[in-house]
Design a protein around this motif. Structure first.
Motif, mmCIF file in Angstrom:
data_model
loop_
_atom_site.group_PDB
_atom_site.id
_atom_site.type_symbol
_atom_site.label_atom_id
_atom_site.label_comp_id
_atom_site.label_asym_id
_atom_site.label_seq_id
_atom_site.Cartn_x
_atom_site.Cartn_y
_atom_site.Cartn_z
ATOM 1 N N HIS A 181 -35.520 29.613 -15.357
ATOM 2 C CA HIS A 181 -35.523 30.637 -16.402
ATOM 3 C C HIS A 181 -34.194 30.618 -17.163
ATOM 4 O O HIS A 181 -34.171 30.717 -18.393
ATOM 5 N N SER A 182 -33.097 30.491 -16.447
ATOM 6 C CA SER A 182 -31.782 30.419 -17.094
ATOM 7 C C SER A 182 -31.700 29.199 -18.004
ATOM 8 O O SER A 182 -31.172 29.285 -19.122
ATOM 9 N N ILE A 183 -32.228 28.087 -17.536
ATOM 10 C CA ILE A 183 -32.235 26.858 -18.334
ATOM 11 C C ILE A 183 -33.030 27.063 -19.618
ATOM 12 O O ILE A 183 -32.604 26.664 -20.705
ATOM 13 N N SER A 184 -34.185 27.709 -19.506
ATOM 14 C CA SER A 184 -35.055 27.883 -20.669
ATOM 15 C C SER A 184 -34.404 28.736 -21.757
ATOM 16 O O SER A 184 -34.750 28.612 -22.929
ATOM 17 N N ARG A 185 -33.457 29.566 -21.391
ATOM 18 C CA ARG A 185 -32.772 30.392 -22.391
ATOM 19 C C ARG A 185 -31.952 29.546 -23.355
ATOM 20 O O ARG A 185 -31.648 29.988 -24.461
ATOM 21 N N LEU A 186 -31.622 28.312 -22.951
ATOM 22 C CA LEU A 186 -30.878 27.406 -23.831
ATOM 23 C C LEU A 186 -31.701 26.224 -24.325
ATOM 24 O O LEU A 186 -31.474 25.735 -25.419
ATOM 25 N N LEU A 187 -32.627 25.746 -23.509
ATOM 26 C CA LEU A 187 -33.284 24.484 -23.815
ATOM 27 C C LEU A 187 -34.738 24.579 -24.255
ATOM 28 O O LEU A 187 -35.315 23.562 -24.617
ATOM 29 N N SER A 188 -35.332 25.750 -24.209
ATOM 30 C CA SER A 188 -36.726 25.831 -24.646
ATOM 31 C C SER A 188 -36.777 25.560 -26.154
ATOM 32 O O SER A 188 -35.805 25.812 -26.869
#
Length: 164
Positions: free
Chosen positions: A21-28
């Motif tokens: 989820h933390s990753i998706s905040r930057l990479l989605s």
């Protein structure tokens, strides 16, 4: 300058869902750069996730045979992740954003290695872990361009999901 990270084994199970989820905040694909203060917090959060996950991936990899390819790949990823943690972000908001995205990409790889090494079974439709409590269905998909087949399981809720 950021201090050299120390990585200690986690005392609790690793929460891959929260990390992703933390990753998706930057990479989605639709992610917008966070505001300055939120970006600094997210950058620190990604660093913390990596510091927790690196020893877990390394430990899981070292339990494999020395000639095991996933072991080798995971250990290379661990080395690269440690390198990313050692390099400080460039000054300014843009430098922090670029560095946070690099950390997010490396954290994605670490999550993938962790799941592969610990034999977490993933839904072939949504790429989320299949848990024992989930309703699942068998899934096989034949490639329209050839004999490639993806066989596995999917969440029951993903039956109408189409992946390219």
């Amino acid at each position: 300058m950021n201090p050299t990270p120390t990585t200690m084994p986690a005392t609790q199970p690793v929460d891959i869902d929260t990390m992703r989820h933390s990753i998706s905040r930057l990479l989605s694909p639709d992610a917008q750069p966070p505001a300055s203060k939120a970006l600094a917090t997210l950058h620190s959060l990604l660093r913390g996730h990596m510091q927790l996950l690196i020893p877990e991936v390394e430990q899981a990899a070292l339990q494999r045979d020395k000639d095991d390819v996933p072991r080798y790949c995971a250990l290379v990823c661990v080395g690269e992740a440690r390198g990313k943690l050692r390099v400080p972000a460039r000054p300014g908001e843009h430098g922090t954003l670029v560095h946070a995205r690099r950390l997010a990409r490396r954290l994605t790889a670490l999550c993938d290695h962790y799941e592969a090494l610990t034999e977490v079974v993933m839904c072939l439709a949504c790429d989320q872990p299949l848990r024992d409590s989930d309703d699942t269905l068998p899934y096989d998909h034949i490639s329209p361009s050839g004999p490639a087949v993806r066989v596995g399981r999917i969440h029951a809720r993903c039956t109408h999901t189409y992946r390219r």
